[in-house]
Write a protein that holds these residues in place. Sequence first.
Motif, PDB file in Angstrom:
ATOM      1  N   MET A 378     -53.658   0.761   9.070  1.00  0.00           N
ATOM      2  CA  MET A 378     -52.596   0.888  10.170  1.00  0.00           C
ATOM      3  C   MET A 378     -53.133   0.320  11.558  1.00  0.00           C
ATOM      4  SD  MET A 378     -50.078   2.534   8.813  1.00  0.00           S
ATOM      5  CE  MET A 378     -49.119   3.152  10.305  1.00  0.00           C
ATOM      6  N   GLU A 379     -54.321   0.028  11.575  1.00  0.00           N
ATOM      7  CA  GLU A 379     -54.719  -0.608  12.634  1.00  0.00           C
ATOM      8  C   GLU A 379     -54.674  -1.978  12.681  1.00  0.00           C
ATOM      9  OE1 GLU A 379     -58.722   0.939  12.986  1.00  0.00           O
ATOM     10  OE2 GLU A 379     -58.154   2.890  14.023  1.00  0.00           O
ATOM     11  N   LYS A 380     -54.028  -2.678  11.851  1.00  0.00           N
ATOM     12  CA  LYS A 380     -53.873  -4.058  11.828  1.00  0.00           C
ATOM     13  C   LYS A 380     -52.500  -4.378  12.721  1.00  0.00           C
ATOM     14  CE  LYS A 380     -55.809  -5.170   7.230  1.00  0.00           C
ATOM     15  NZ  LYS A 380     -55.527  -5.716   5.914  1.00  0.00           N
ATOM     16  N   LEU A 381     -52.700  -4.426  14.226  1.00  0.00           N
ATOM     17  CA  LEU A 381     -51.929  -4.472  14.871  1.00  0.00           C
ATOM     18  C   LEU A 381     -51.664  -6.054  15.401  1.00  0.00           C
ATOM     19  CD1 LEU A 381     -51.961  -1.479  17.233  1.00  0.00           C
ATOM     20  CD2 LEU A 381     -50.766  -1.555  15.236  1.00  0.00           C
ATOM     21  N   GLY A 382     -52.725  -6.811  15.030  1.00  0.00           N
ATOM     22  CA  GLY A 382     -52.626  -8.311  15.073  1.00  0.00           C
ATOM     23  C   GLY A 382     -52.098  -8.711  16.476  1.00  0.00           C
ATOM     24  N   ASN A 383     -51.175  -9.490  16.581  1.00  0.00           N
ATOM     25  CA  ASN A 383     -50.791  -9.962  17.853  1.00  0.00           C
ATOM     26  C   ASN A 383     -49.561  -9.419  18.700  1.00  0.00           C
ATOM     27  OD1 ASN A 383     -52.370 -12.540  17.998  1.00  0.00           O
ATOM     28  ND2 ASN A 383     -50.858 -13.587  16.741  1.00  0.00           N
TER      29      ASN A 383
END
Length: 723
Positions: A378-383
Amino acid sequence: MTDMNKTELLAPAGSYEAFEAALGAGADAVYVGGPDFGARAYAKNFTQEELIRAVRTAHLHGKKLYLTVNTLLKNRELKERLYDSLLPSYLEGLDAVIVQDMGVLRFIRRNFPDLPIHASTQMAVTGPKGMRFLEQQGVTRVVPARELTLEELASMHRESPIEIEAFIHGALCYSISGQCLMSSMIGGRSGNRGRCAQPCRLAYQVREQQGGFKGKETCPLSLKDICTLDILPEILGAGVMSLKIEGRMKQPEYTAAVTGIYRKYLDILKKNPDSYQVDAQDRKYLLEVFNRGGSCSGYYKQQNGPSMVAFSNHKKTGDISVPLKQKKEKINGTLMLYPESPAVLQVSLKDTETVVSAGEVQYAREHPMEEARIRQQMEKLGNTEFVWDSLDIQSDGNIFVPVKVLNELRRTALAQLEQEFLEKYKREAPEKILRGEEAKIQPGVRSEDPLGIYASCEKPEQAEVLMNSPEITGLYLPFDVMETCMEQGLQKEKELYLSLPRITRGKMPEEYRKKALTWLSMGMKGFLVRNLEAYGMLREEGLQKYCVADASLYTWNDEACAFWKDEGILRNTVPLELNEKELRHRTNRDSEFIIYGYIPLMLSAQCVRKNTFQCDRKEAHMVLKDRYDKEFPCACVCYPWKTGTTDQKEFCYNIIYNSIPYGLLNESQKVKELKTASLRLSFTLESAKETKEIVREFLDVYVYGKKASAREFTKGHFKRGAE
């Protein structure tokens, strides 16, 4: 001092990368150029898609985005492209447009009535009367001429409630912005179209009118960049609300470095204004990022001088190793994962909250999915523009959720949150109105009465020649020459108009005002107006019906012509940068066409004489010689109001003229076919003998139909036009 809570740090962005760098470095607002009509045509600039994305991104972070439409537009551009160019970003909630062209201003007010308009520094606003005039036209912010002092800015702030935006860092033009035709006339690349070739940065030799050239070539027109870190409190104290960094042609690293330093000191100033002090290392750092022969604090505390000039035009760009930061907005979320139910994610940004669901949570058959694994996904918010401030995961612990479901949930929630948050900024499409008050801007047919021929002059001996030419309808005269003519009662023989200064600063002297009103009552016909400040002064006196707008009050398109017609002026002057074909598509019936004269290439608050020799407060002429041995006369105007008294503060200026005069002798028939209201001969540098010869040649051709002489003239843009 300006309310620090309202102070805005405004950064430039010539590309999307620079835009992100500006936000990451702490800008409150960013100004950018779109695919059309920006005054930095050679910057990378934004596509429509990038522009829309930038508006959305700025608003997600609580910042603003301004679009530059600060060039002069031709008729076809305004009528066919301007609406469609502005509409996409307008619908997204664009915060303001920065404009130069009065026609563009009129068009936007009619077609996008709730879009804030900022008056560009290209409008050359030099005082409170011009600012008041623009306020009455619906302008919400003015970017004054960069040549103004702190005292002048404070005066403007006292007189008008609209916002003031002023440059605090970056390049300075030698000429007052919007009043430079040098690049245009020499090389066809117009500064009024964002294509300046910067001839001011080149080397020239200098001499007085009588005498030899002084020493080697230098760069007497190349100004140092400004750095105002030390005087920020004084700039804010003058009423400036928006602090503007110049540099849309610079790299993102430059934007980040300069914006970051000014952000630091504005924050220091906000916390403790009484102990404001600049660290020498920060000042040195800004110089190392970029400088042009050092730096100066601009015109805020001085009128001009050699300390502002980079005579060698040596540009130094440092090795900018600035980490570019992407600004992230903190969001909060709650993820609910319970078996045999959809996965639910609730996310919030400030006052906006959204809830989405996806897939189905399953009981774990063997190994339950650990919370750390779920959180990692869930913390993979990327760009994205977001970062978790908090994420609460609620679960009974014995579950399994496909990673695909978690990814879908995250992406959907963030997209929906962004959409709902930005909804309040969006606008509905306005009705497209191509022409307002149609009858006023439709081409009309001029009567077949003989063309009125007017002449402007600067010297008594020129005026004497012109007064003795019966074919001349009227004259535009400076104050001292007008005084003599009125004393002799010459207003009974010709129409007489008072030529106002090309640059207007400070209050009109009371003696000047009283005599002008007296002359009007005695039969003087009106005024030749060259700038918005002078026009604002006359307008407040109710004298707009006596005004002739000079070519420096640009009317490139029919909207601009209609703007001035609505104001009730006598006539406008045909622009010097349009070619014959473009002029045929312009409404010329209320216009005067200049057919002869030395074209002013630059109007500058700097003084070539003072900066290279010395100032003796005597009006004189200097000469600049370029690398091709062309010589450009430079007039020093020491007393613009010319009332005969010198006991008040005066702001001097220079006029740099083209090397050879402009003249349309062989083109007389084509000029007449444009059906203008009148023609004008403009005399500045000529002797009485030269004036007499030139007047006779032009009258022979235009009035009596004789064959033109072989005298050398430049045709300006009549044939080639400007980029």
